[in-house]
Design a protein around this motif. Structure first.
Motif, PDB file in Angstrom:
ATOM      1  N   LYS A   1     -53.871  48.854 -48.787  1.00 32.70           N
ATOM      2  CA  LYS A   1     -54.609  49.977 -49.364  1.00 32.70           C
ATOM      3  C   LYS A   1     -53.829  50.475 -50.579  1.00 32.70           C
ATOM      4  N   HIS A   2     -54.459  50.353 -51.747  1.00 30.57           N
ATOM      5  CA  HIS A   2     -53.791  50.635 -53.013  1.00 30.57           C
ATOM      6  C   HIS A   2     -54.467  51.772 -53.758  1.00 30.57           C
ATOM      7  N   SER A   3     -53.658  52.715 -54.220  1.00 30.73           N
ATOM      8  CA  SER A   3     -54.152  53.774 -55.101  1.00 30.73           C
ATOM      9  C   SER A   3     -53.836  53.369 -56.535  1.00 30.73           C
ATOM     10  N   THR A   4     -54.872  53.148 -57.317  1.00 31.66           N
ATOM     11  CA  THR A   4     -54.696  52.735 -58.708  1.00 31.66           C
ATOM     12  C   THR A   4     -54.147  53.861 -59.579  1.00 31.66           C
ATOM     13  N   ARG A   5     -54.027  55.062 -59.029  1.00 29.53           N
ATOM     14  CA  ARG A   5     -53.497  56.216 -59.772  1.00 29.53           C
ATOM     15  C   ARG A   5     -52.052  56.542 -59.417  1.00 29.53           C
ATOM     16  N   CYS A   6     -51.441  55.748 -58.571  1.00 28.80           N
ATOM     17  CA  CYS A   6     -50.120  56.095 -58.040  1.00 28.80           C
ATOM     18  C   CYS A   6     -49.083  55.055 -58.445  1.00 28.80           C
ATOM     19  N   SER A   7     -48.002  55.491 -59.081  1.00 29.25           N
ATOM     20  CA  SER A   7     -46.967  54.555 -59.521  1.00 29.25           C
ATOM     21  C   SER A   7     -46.217  53.940 -58.340  1.00 29.25           C
ATOM     22  N   ILE A   8     -46.049  54.675 -57.249  1.00 28.20           N
ATOM     23  CA  ILE A   8     -45.385  54.116 -56.064  1.00 28.20           C
ATOM     24  C   ILE A   8     -46.251  53.009 -55.468  1.00 28.20           C
ATOM     25  N   SER A   9     -47.552  53.227 -55.438  1.00 28.50           N
ATOM     26  CA  SER A   9     -48.471  52.209 -54.928  1.00 28.50           C
ATOM     27  C   SER A   9     -48.398  50.954 -55.801  1.00 28.50           C
ATOM     28  N   SER A  10     -48.371  51.135 -57.107  1.00 30.06           N
ATOM     29  CA  SER A  10     -48.269  49.986 -58.024  1.00 30.06           C
ATOM     30  C   SER A  10     -46.963  49.235 -57.815  1.00 30.06           C
ATOM     31  N   MET A  11     -45.870  49.968 -57.598  1.00 27.32           N
ATOM     32  CA  MET A  11     -44.578  49.323 -57.362  1.00 27.32           C
ATOM     33  C   MET A  11     -44.591  48.535 -56.043  1.00 27.32           C
ATOM     34  N   ALA A  12     -45.159  49.120 -54.997  1.00 32.08           N
ATOM     35  CA  ALA A  12     -45.221  48.429 -53.703  1.00 32.08           C
ATOM     36  C   ALA A  12     -46.086  47.174 -53.807  1.00 32.08           C
ATOM     37  N   LEU A  13     -47.198  47.263 -54.510  1.00 30.29           N
ATOM     38  CA  LEU A  13     -48.067  46.106 -54.712  1.00 30.29           C
ATOM     39  C   LEU A  13     -47.338  45.018 -55.479  1.00 30.29           C
ATOM     40  N   ASN A  14     -46.658  45.388 -56.541  1.00 27.58           N
ATOM     41  CA  ASN A  14     -45.926  44.413 -57.352  1.00 27.58           C
ATOM     42  C   ASN A  14     -44.839  43.724 -56.540  1.00 27.58           C
ATOM     43  N   ARG A  15     -44.081  44.475 -55.759  1.00 36.03           N
ATOM     44  CA  ARG A  15     -43.023  43.883 -54.919  1.00 36.03           C
ATOM     45  C   ARG A  15     -43.612  42.891 -53.925  1.00 36.03           C
ATOM     46  N   LEU A  16     -44.725  43.255 -53.326  1.00 39.51           N
ATOM     47  CA  LEU A  16     -45.361  42.382 -52.336  1.00 39.51           C
ATOM     48  C   LEU A  16     -45.874  41.103 -53.001  1.00 39.51           C
ATOM     49  N   GLU A  17     -46.535  41.247 -54.140  1.00 44.71           N
ATOM     50  CA  GLU A  17     -47.093  40.080 -54.826  1.00 44.71           C
ATOM     51  C   GLU A  17     -46.001  39.137 -55.328  1.00 44.71           C
ATOM     52  N   ARG A  18     -44.887  39.673 -55.788  1.00 41.27           N
ATOM     53  CA  ARG A  18     -43.783  38.820 -56.271  1.00 41.27           C
ATOM     54  C   ARG A  18     -43.165  37.998 -55.144  1.00 41.27           C
ATOM     55  N   SER A  19     -43.144  38.544 -53.941  1.00 36.03           N
ATOM     56  CA  SER A  19     -42.509  37.864 -52.805  1.00 36.03           C
ATOM     57  C   SER A  19     -43.459  36.958 -52.029  1.00 36.03           C
ATOM     58  N   TRP A  20     -44.754  37.178 -52.152  1.00 38.45           N
ATOM     59  CA  TRP A  20     -45.748  36.518 -51.307  1.00 38.45           C
ATOM     60  C   TRP A  20     -45.684  35.005 -51.433  1.00 38.45           C
ATOM     61  N   ASN A  21     -45.656  34.340 -50.281  1.00 39.73           N
ATOM     62  CA  ASN A  21     -45.697  32.881 -50.221  1.00 39.73           C
ATOM     63  C   ASN A  21     -46.696  32.522 -49.118  1.00 39.73           C
ATOM     64  N   GLN A  22     -47.906  32.164 -49.521  1.00 31.95           N
ATOM     65  CA  GLN A  22     -48.971  31.920 -48.542  1.00 31.95           C
ATOM     66  C   GLN A  22     -48.627  30.783 -47.587  1.00 31.95           C
ATOM     67  N   ASP A  23     -47.893  29.772 -48.077  1.00 27.43           N
ATOM     68  CA  ASP A  23     -47.533  28.653 -47.211  1.00 27.43           C
ATOM     69  C   ASP A  23     -46.670  29.091 -46.037  1.00 27.43           C
ATOM     70  N   GLU A  24     -45.745  30.031 -46.269  1.00 33.51           N
ATOM     71  CA  GLU A  24     -44.863  30.435 -45.177  1.00 33.51           C
ATOM     72  C   GLU A  24     -45.455  31.551 -44.325  1.00 33.51           C
ATOM     73  N   ILE A  25     -46.450  32.255 -44.819  1.00 35.18           N
ATOM     74  CA  ILE A  25     -47.005  33.376 -44.064  1.00 35.18           C
ATOM     75  C   ILE A  25     -48.366  33.035 -43.457  1.00 35.18           C
ATOM     76  N   ASN A  26     -48.858  31.842 -43.695  1.00 37.71           N
ATOM     77  CA  ASN A  26     -50.123  31.372 -43.150  1.00 37.71           C
ATOM     78  C   ASN A  26     -50.090  31.473 -41.624  1.00 37.71           C
TER      79      ASN A  26
END
Length: 117
Positions: A28-53
């Motif tokens: 759940k992302h708030s497009t108006r919140c810098s903390i939300s944007s930071m959390a989304l960015n951290r998650l997307e940078r680390s995400w590896n679908q092969d290992e989390i499948n």
């Protein structure tokens, strides 16, 4: 990262049902919140679908679809936060965290634990 967009309450019902076949995650992302944007960015940078499948990620823009966020709280009994990540399995929220508590490594551990259970 290949997000599936969550935008309707009917889709939410389908995702809850889908979680009986394999775990799903809702971010759940708030497009108006810098903390939300930071959390989304951290998650997307680390995400590896092969290992989390087979964990399937869904993205909710809660500013545009607040009624869906409200329905998540009602259907799953999880208090609204933003940003927030929820993991669903067998039709229930088995994990939720918010703000800087959102961690790819923790999500990966839960996904792995579900695979071995």
């Amino acid at each position: 990262m290949n997000w599936e967009t969550l935008s309707t309450t009917n889709q939410l019902k389908a995702i809850i049902a889908e979680s009986t076949d394999h775990p799903v995650m809702i971010f759940k992302h708030s497009t108006r919140c810098s903390i939300s944007s930071m959390a989304l960015n951290r998650l997307e940078r680390s995400w590896n679908q092969d290992e989390i499948n087979p964990l399937k990620p869904y993205y909710l823009d809660l500013i545009a679809y607040r009624e869906v966020s409200n329905q998540i709280a009602a259907d799953l009994g999880v208090e609204h936060q933003s940003p927030q990540v929820l993991i669903l399995s067998d039709g229930k929220a088995i994990y939720d965290n918010s703000h800087m508590g959102i961690s790819y490594n923790e999500i990966l551990k839960i996904a792995n634990d579900l695979q071995t259970a």
